[in-house]
Design a protein around this motif. Structure first.
Motif, PDB file in Angstrom:
ATOM      1  N   ALA A  81       0.890  -1.165   0.000  1.00  0.00           N
ATOM      2  CA  ALA A  81       0.000   0.000   0.000  1.00  0.00           C
ATOM      3  C   ALA A  81       0.930   1.217   0.000  1.00  0.00           C
ATOM      4  O   ALA A  81       1.534   1.536   1.030  1.00  0.00           O
ATOM      5  CB  ALA A  81      -0.911   0.006   1.210  1.00  0.00           C
ATOM      6  N   HIS A  82       1.067   1.871  -1.152  1.00  0.00           N
ATOM      7  CA  HIS A  82       2.033   2.959  -1.283  1.00  0.00           C
ATOM      8  C   HIS A  82       1.442   4.103  -2.094  1.00  0.00           C
ATOM      9  O   HIS A  82       0.898   3.893  -3.172  1.00  0.00           O
ATOM     10  CB  HIS A  82       3.303   2.445  -1.981  1.00  0.00           C
ATOM     11  N   ARG A  83       1.584   5.316  -1.569  1.00  0.00           N
ATOM     12  CA  ARG A  83       1.193   6.522  -2.313  1.00  0.00           C
ATOM     13  C   ARG A  83       2.409   7.014  -3.085  1.00  0.00           C
ATOM     14  O   ARG A  83       3.409   7.402  -2.488  1.00  0.00           O
ATOM     15  CB  ARG A  83       0.704   7.610  -1.363  1.00  0.00           C
ATOM     16  N   LEU A  84       2.308   6.971  -4.391  1.00  0.00           N
ATOM     17  CA  LEU A  84       3.362   7.486  -5.265  1.00  0.00           C
ATOM     18  C   LEU A  84       2.937   8.904  -5.637  1.00  0.00           C
ATOM     19  O   LEU A  84       2.338   9.146  -6.678  1.00  0.00           O
ATOM     20  CB  LEU A  84       3.502   6.603  -6.504  1.00  0.00           C
ATOM     21  N   ASP A  85       3.202   9.856  -4.721  1.00  0.00           N
ATOM     22  CA  ASP A  85       2.705  11.211  -4.918  1.00  0.00           C
ATOM     23  C   ASP A  85       3.758  12.286  -4.691  1.00  0.00           C
ATOM     24  O   ASP A  85       3.462  13.469  -4.752  1.00  0.00           O
ATOM     25  CB  ASP A  85       1.482  11.472  -4.032  1.00  0.00           C
ATOM     26  N   VAL A  86       5.002  11.881  -4.446  1.00  0.00           N
ATOM     27  CA  VAL A  86       6.096  12.839  -4.282  1.00  0.00           C
ATOM     28  C   VAL A  86       7.032  12.669  -5.477  1.00  0.00           C
ATOM     29  O   VAL A  86       7.613  11.600  -5.657  1.00  0.00           O
ATOM     30  CB  VAL A  86       6.857  12.603  -2.963  1.00  0.00           C
ATOM     31  N   PRO A  87       7.150  13.702  -6.311  1.00  0.00           N
ATOM     32  CA  PRO A  87       8.019  13.582  -7.485  1.00  0.00           C
ATOM     33  C   PRO A  87       9.452  13.221  -7.112  1.00  0.00           C
ATOM     34  O   PRO A  87       9.976  13.656  -6.084  1.00  0.00           O
ATOM     35  CB  PRO A  87       7.957  14.968  -8.126  1.00  0.00           C
ATOM     36  N   GLN A  88      10.059  12.383  -7.974  1.00  0.00           N
ATOM     37  CA  GLN A  88      11.472  12.014  -7.901  1.00  0.00           C
ATOM     38  C   GLN A  88      11.837  11.198  -6.669  1.00  0.00           C
ATOM     39  O   GLN A  88      12.994  11.177  -6.263  1.00  0.00           O
ATOM     40  CB  GLN A  88      12.349  13.264  -8.012  1.00  0.00           C
ATOM     41  N   GLN A  89      10.854  10.496  -6.075  1.00  0.00           N
ATOM     42  CA  GLN A  89      11.150   9.560  -4.989  1.00  0.00           C
ATOM     43  C   GLN A  89      10.851   8.160  -5.484  1.00  0.00           C
ATOM     44  O   GLN A  89       9.728   7.861  -5.892  1.00  0.00           O
ATOM     45  CB  GLN A  89      10.346   9.885  -3.739  1.00  0.00           C
ATOM     46  N   LEU A  90      11.851   7.309  -5.428  1.00  0.00           N
ATOM     47  CA  LEU A  90      11.789   5.974  -5.994  1.00  0.00           C
ATOM     48  C   LEU A  90      11.017   5.002  -5.102  1.00  0.00           C
ATOM     49  O   LEU A  90      11.138   5.046  -3.878  1.00  0.00           O
ATOM     50  CB  LEU A  90      13.217   5.464  -6.180  1.00  0.00           C
ATOM     51  N   PHE A  91      10.241   4.125  -5.730  1.00  0.00           N
ATOM     52  CA  PHE A  91       9.562   3.030  -5.035  1.00  0.00           C
ATOM     53  C   PHE A  91       9.882   1.744  -5.793  1.00  0.00           C
ATOM     54  O   PHE A  91       9.664   1.666  -7.005  1.00  0.00           O
ATOM     55  CB  PHE A  91       8.044   3.264  -4.996  1.00  0.00           C
ATOM     56  N   ALA A  92      10.430   0.754  -5.093  1.00  0.00           N
ATOM     57  CA  ALA A  92      10.806  -0.518  -5.711  1.00  0.00           C
ATOM     58  C   ALA A  92       9.817  -1.609  -5.301  1.00  0.00           C
ATOM     59  O   ALA A  92       9.339  -1.629  -4.164  1.00  0.00           O
ATOM     60  CB  ALA A  92      12.215  -0.899  -5.273  1.00  0.00           C
ATOM     61  N   PHE A  93       9.517  -2.510  -6.252  1.00  0.00           N
ATOM     62  CA  PHE A  93       8.624  -3.636  -5.972  1.00  0.00           C
ATOM     63  C   PHE A  93       8.913  -4.757  -6.956  1.00  0.00           C
ATOM     64  O   PHE A  93       9.623  -4.566  -7.946  1.00  0.00           O
ATOM     65  CB  PHE A  93       7.156  -3.204  -6.031  1.00  0.00           C
ATOM     66  N   SER A  94       8.369  -5.917  -6.686  1.00  0.00           N
ATOM     67  CA  SER A  94       8.568  -7.075  -7.554  1.00  0.00           C
ATOM     68  C   SER A  94       7.558  -7.061  -8.692  1.00  0.00           C
ATOM     69  O   SER A  94       6.363  -6.846  -8.460  1.00  0.00           O
ATOM     70  CB  SER A  94       8.414  -8.366  -6.745  1.00  0.00           C
ATOM     71  N   GLY A  95       8.028  -7.328  -9.891  1.00  0.00           N
ATOM     72  CA  GLY A  95       7.132  -7.437 -11.037  1.00  0.00           C
ATOM     73  C   GLY A  95       6.221  -8.647 -10.948  1.00  0.00           C
ATOM     74  O   GLY A  95       5.249  -8.752 -11.690  1.00  0.00           O
ATOM     75  N   ASP A  96       6.523  -9.571 -10.021  1.00  0.00           N
ATOM     76  CA  ASP A  96       5.672 -10.742  -9.793  1.00  0.00           C
ATOM     77  C   ASP A  96       4.363 -10.361  -9.112  1.00  0.00           C
ATOM     78  O   ASP A  96       3.377 -11.094  -9.204  1.00  0.00           O
ATOM     79  CB  ASP A  96       6.397 -11.771  -8.913  1.00  0.00           C
ATOM     80  N   ASP A  97       4.370  -9.232  -8.378  1.00  0.00           N
ATOM     81  CA  ASP A  97       3.178  -8.819  -7.623  1.00  0.00           C
ATOM     82  C   ASP A  97       2.091  -8.283  -8.539  1.00  0.00           C
ATOM     83  O   ASP A  97       2.366  -7.535  -9.477  1.00  0.00           O
ATOM     84  CB  ASP A  97       3.544  -7.736  -6.599  1.00  0.00           C
ATOM     85  N   ALA A  98       0.868  -8.642  -8.245  1.00  0.00           N
ATOM     86  CA  ALA A  98      -0.297  -8.115  -8.969  1.00  0.00           C
ATOM     87  C   ALA A  98      -0.643  -6.763  -8.345  1.00  0.00           C
ATOM     88  O   ALA A  98      -1.420  -6.681  -7.397  1.00  0.00           O
ATOM     89  CB  ALA A  98      -1.464  -9.084  -8.879  1.00  0.00           C
ATOM     90  N   ILE A  99      -0.031  -5.712  -8.869  1.00  0.00           N
ATOM     91  CA  ILE A  99      -0.210  -4.349  -8.353  1.00  0.00           C
ATOM     92  C   ILE A  99      -1.397  -3.702  -9.052  1.00  0.00           C
ATOM     93  O   ILE A  99      -1.548  -3.794 -10.266  1.00  0.00           O
ATOM     94  CB  ILE A  99       1.046  -3.493  -8.613  1.00  0.00           C
TER      95      ILE A  99
END
Length: 189
Positions: A81-99
């Motif tokens: 559960a991640h808010r991607l709302d701050v420009p230029q801040q990286l978030f890493a996750f697995s491509g295996d996950d159904a996001i």
């Protein structure tokens, strides 16, 4: 492929693997590899509607908001559960996950780096001052804001350099203090 320049304004848009959005591919390796066979891939995606991300089994992913209101990324089992709302801040996750994602307002543009797990690893950072960029066999540099001097090259906002199979390092220097440069170094895992 060696070294080439690109501009965001001229990158062609293509549909996502799952058809739920569009992406502008900057580069993928090996050249000509399909979505199921690349070793690494760097792109800019436009997210204009809520919905699922494409699943990329065996791929490590990193995403960073470039422009717009951003999105909320989540898995239905609650692990992510991640808010991607701050420009230029990286978030890493697995491509295996159904996001899945929901919009936090209007459409957004996101910078994406994907590497095949066990083969490649990406080091992604945003520079805001002069720095030496350590050599890597593959990589992408993109001027996010302002103008940058890279050795003998000048990049203006929205322009970039990509290299593959050509171990390169760079000396990066901004033209002014609010300039930003995203650096992607791709090295063997």
């Amino acid at each position: 492929m060696s070294v080439f320049r690109f501009s965001r304004s001229t990158l062609p848009a293509m549909p996502w693997k799952n058809g739920g959005g569009t992406t502008q591919e900057i580069a993928s390796w090996p050249q000509g590899a399909g979505l199921d066979s690349f070793g690494w891939r760097v792109s800019i995606a436009t997210i204009a509607a809520a919905g699922p991300f494409s699943v990329f089994a065996g791929i490590d992913r990193s995403i960073m908001l470039l422009e717009g209101d951003g999105v909320r990324l989540f898995t239905h089992d609650g692990r992510i559960a991640h808010r991607l709302d701050v420009p230029q801040q990286l978030f890493a996750f697995s491509g295996d996950d159904a996001i899945d994602c929901t919009l936090l307002g209007g459409a957004s543009n996101d910078f994406n780096v994907m590497t095949r797990r066990g083969q490649w690893r990406a080091d992604v950072r945003v520079l805001d001052r002069a720095a030496a960029i350590d050599p890597a066999p593959h990589g992408v540099l993109l001027a996010l804001r302002g103008e940058w001097r890279l050795d003998d090259e000048t990049l203006r906002e929205g322009e970039g350099i990509c290299w593959a199979d050509a171990a390169r390092g760079w000396q990066a220097a901004p033209a002014h203090e609010d300039a930003r440069l995203v650096v992607v170094r791709i090295v063997p895992a």
